[in-house]
Motif scaffolding. Structure first.
Motif, PDB file in Angstrom:
ATOM      1  N   ARG A   1       0.831  -1.203   0.000  1.00 33.40           N
ATOM      2  CA  ARG A   1       0.000   0.000   0.000  1.00 33.40           C
ATOM      3  C   ARG A   1       0.866   1.254   0.000  1.00 33.40           C
ATOM      4  N   LEU A   2       1.961   1.234   0.751  1.00 32.41           N
ATOM      5  CA  LEU A   2       2.873   2.378   0.769  1.00 32.41           C
ATOM      6  C   LEU A   2       3.459   2.621  -0.617  1.00 32.41           C
ATOM      7  N   TRP A   3       3.869   1.550  -1.293  1.00 27.69           N
ATOM      8  CA  TRP A   3       4.395   1.717  -2.651  1.00 27.69           C
ATOM      9  C   TRP A   3       3.308   2.284  -3.575  1.00 27.69           C
ATOM     10  N   GLY A   4       2.072   1.829  -3.397  1.00 37.64           N
ATOM     11  CA  GLY A   4       0.988   2.343  -4.225  1.00 37.64           C
ATOM     12  C   GLY A   4       0.749   3.826  -4.022  1.00 37.64           C
ATOM     13  N   ILE A   5       0.743   4.266  -2.753  1.00 41.07           N
ATOM     14  CA  ILE A   5       0.506   5.688  -2.469  1.00 41.07           C
ATOM     15  C   ILE A   5       1.659   6.541  -2.964  1.00 41.07           C
ATOM     16  N   VAL A   6       2.893   6.123  -2.659  1.00 37.28           N
ATOM     17  CA  VAL A   6       4.062   6.880  -3.122  1.00 37.28           C
ATOM     18  C   VAL A   6       4.104   6.915  -4.646  1.00 37.28           C
ATOM     19  N   GLY A   7       3.801   5.784  -5.286  1.00 37.75           N
ATOM     20  CA  GLY A   7       3.777   5.748  -6.742  1.00 37.75           C
ATOM     21  C   GLY A   7       2.731   6.687  -7.322  1.00 37.75           C
ATOM     22  N   LEU A   8       1.554   6.739  -6.691  1.00 33.58           N
ATOM     23  CA  LEU A   8       0.502   7.630  -7.176  1.00 33.58           C
ATOM     24  C   LEU A   8       0.886   9.092  -6.994  1.00 33.58           C
ATOM     25  N   VAL A   9       1.451   9.447  -5.833  1.00 29.19           N
ATOM     26  CA  VAL A   9       1.872  10.836  -5.616  1.00 29.19           C
ATOM     27  C   VAL A   9       2.942  11.234  -6.621  1.00 29.19           C
ATOM     28  N   ALA A  10       3.917  10.348  -6.863  1.00 30.08           N
ATOM     29  CA  ALA A  10       4.961  10.646  -7.844  1.00 30.08           C
ATOM     30  C   ALA A  10       4.356  10.820  -9.233  1.00 30.08           C
ATOM     31  N   LEU A  11       3.431   9.933  -9.596  1.00 28.78           N
ATOM     32  CA  LEU A  11       2.795  10.032 -10.911  1.00 28.78           C
ATOM     33  C   LEU A  11       2.024  11.344 -11.053  1.00 28.78           C
ATOM     34  N   LEU A  12       1.227  11.681 -10.038  1.00 28.29           N
ATOM     35  CA  LEU A  12       0.484  12.937 -10.086  1.00 28.29           C
ATOM     36  C   LEU A  12       1.418  14.143 -10.165  1.00 28.29           C
ATOM     37  N   SER A  13       2.506  14.099  -9.392  1.00 26.85           N
ATOM     38  CA  SER A  13       3.456  15.200  -9.398  1.00 26.85           C
ATOM     39  C   SER A  13       4.109  15.354 -10.767  1.00 26.85           C
TER      40      SER A  13
END
Length: 443
Positions: A383-395
């Motif tokens: 889940r942490l990888w998913g959230i960090v990945g999503l924030v990076a993608l959005l950024s």
């Protein structure tokens, strides 16, 4: 005839892909220079496309290759930190770097605290997992923030926005580490009951920050003397070889890590000290340009794999509440904490808004998360990888699409014509190189 229908070896595919990647590194920055697109966006799209073909016959997820994910992102970050330090023209001082201290002392701690609260009380992550999420996502990324950073050494264009974001990205990667280590300590303590506060404060905070800064300064002093001031005609600057910067990066990082202190902080301090050894020397340009090329090539490789990971399920473990937290980090937490830090700074409203908004997240966040997950057990790893990945993608998408038009508007509002500094920096007989930097035309 059977040989003609035989599938090519993976090695041959990788060689071909490597050649295409290098060509894109050289060519794409010219194409994208005035477009509302960024190189990272193109890399992610290529990675997504590659994952839809048989060209990637393995699982590209960082969860499947934790050690490789940690080490490769680590390498990209230290190269980026050397490049960031070399291109800052402004001499180091407490007063002259006021915007930096505001971002480090106010914006980053507030961001970590807000993400921790959202993670723990908002979406039910453990305390250690929430703190790790905050520590990984609070720092501005020195790799992906290159489009909003200052230009090459002596290139001009070092306004408050570009300087603030460059210097912040250089220092905060080292200063976020104590909070990553605190998350690790809390995770270990929860499993074993071991006390953690004294060791964390004395070792992870006082020793690793202090020794990292001193170690980086010593290596920078040594390389500054060898490069510019060694007696006779043996100065390294006479080689004209920008690999000296790579050498300084690896030695600074290696020695300080062997001394068990923060190598990220040390590399940036080394770069600042090396630049100060002879601030106006043209050799800084050679060193910066080489590190920039290596950084861009390595960054593209990371983002290609990241794009492929998105297509193979990196974001699958997250839910709607996690998406809302990711949006809050991009649109609320960083902008609000950045604006608070800029109160009383004397900057215009546009400058304050730009610094607050363009806190780009990316490769550094990947490294912190990979490092922590390799050091301790976190039950929410996927889940942490998913959230960090999503924030990076959005950024990458949001900041990548807006940085060019918004910064050009900001430049014009201050009476600066966009790209004027870069054009003025071209020497007689020079040309803009593949990275947008100035290079000499071959005779």
């Amino acid at each position: 005839m059977d040989e003609l229908t035989k599938a090519p070896d993976l090695y041959i595919i990788l060689l071909t892909a490597g050649g295409l990647l290098i060509a894109l590194v050289a060519w794409l920055p010219l194409v994208l220079k005035r477009l509302p697109l960024s190189l990272p966006i193109i890399c992610i799209l290529i990675g997504c496309a590659a994952a839809s073909t048989p060209l990637i016959p393995f699982d590209p997820s960082p969860l499947a290759h934790p050690a490789l994910a940690e080490r490769f992102t680590e390498f990209v970050v230290i190269i980026a930190l050397m490049g960031a330090g070399l291109k800052i023209d402004r001499p180091f001082s407490l007063r002259g770097w006021g915007v930096t201290w505001r971002l480090l002392a106010i914006t980053m701690p507030l961001s970590i605290a807000a993400i921790l609260l959202l993670g723990h009380y908002g979406i039910g992550l453990s305390l250690a997992g929430s703190l790790l999420l905050g520590a990984a996502l609070a720092p501005t990324d020195p790799v992906l923030a290159s489009d909003i950073q200052v230009g090459p050494p002596k290139g001009g264009g070092e306004d408050q926005v570009r300087f603030g974001l460059t210097s912040e990205a250089g220092f905060n990667d080292g200063l976020a580490f104590p909070f990553v280590n605190l998350a690790i300590a809390l995770s270990v303590s929860a499993a074993t009951g071991e006390p953690w506060f004294t060791d964390w404060l004395t070792y992870n905070v006082l020793w690793e920050i202090g020794a990292g800064a001193v170690g980086g300064w010593l290596v920078g002093k040594a390389f500054g003397w060898l490069t510019f001031h060694v007696p006779g005609r043996s100065a390294l600057a006479r080689t004209g070889d920008g690999l000296i910067a790579v050498s300084a990066t690896l030695i600074s990082y290696g020695l300080t890590e062997m001394a068990h202190c923060y190598g990220f902080l040390a590399v940036f301090v080394t770069a600042l000290t090396l630049r100060a050894a002879h601030r106006e020397h043209d050799f800084h340009r050679e060193m910066h340009d080489l590190t920039e090329q290596i950084e861009r090539l390595a960054m593209m490789m990371v983002l290609l794999v990241f794009g492929a990971s998105l297509m193979t399920g990196l974001l699958r473990p997250i839910g709607l509440s996690d998406v809302l937290v990711a949006l809050a980090i991009i649109f609320v937490i960083r902008p609000a904490s950045g604006l608070l830090a800029m109160i009383g700074s004397g900057m215009t409203r546009g400058e304050r808004a730009a610094i607050a908004f363009f806190g780009i997240r990316g490769v550094g966040s990947f490294y912190y998360l990979a490092y922590a997950l390799n050091e301790a057990s976190f039950g929410e790893a996927k889940r942490l990888w998913g959230i960090v990945g999503l924030v990076a993608l959005l950024s990458i998408l949001i900041h990548g699409l807006t940085v060019t038009p918004l910064i050009r508007v900001l430049d014009r509002s201050h009476g600066r014509e966009p790209d004027a500094d870069e054009q003025a920096a071209v020497p007689p007989g020079g040309q803009i190189g593949p990275s947008g930097n100035v290079g000499k035309v071959a005779d």
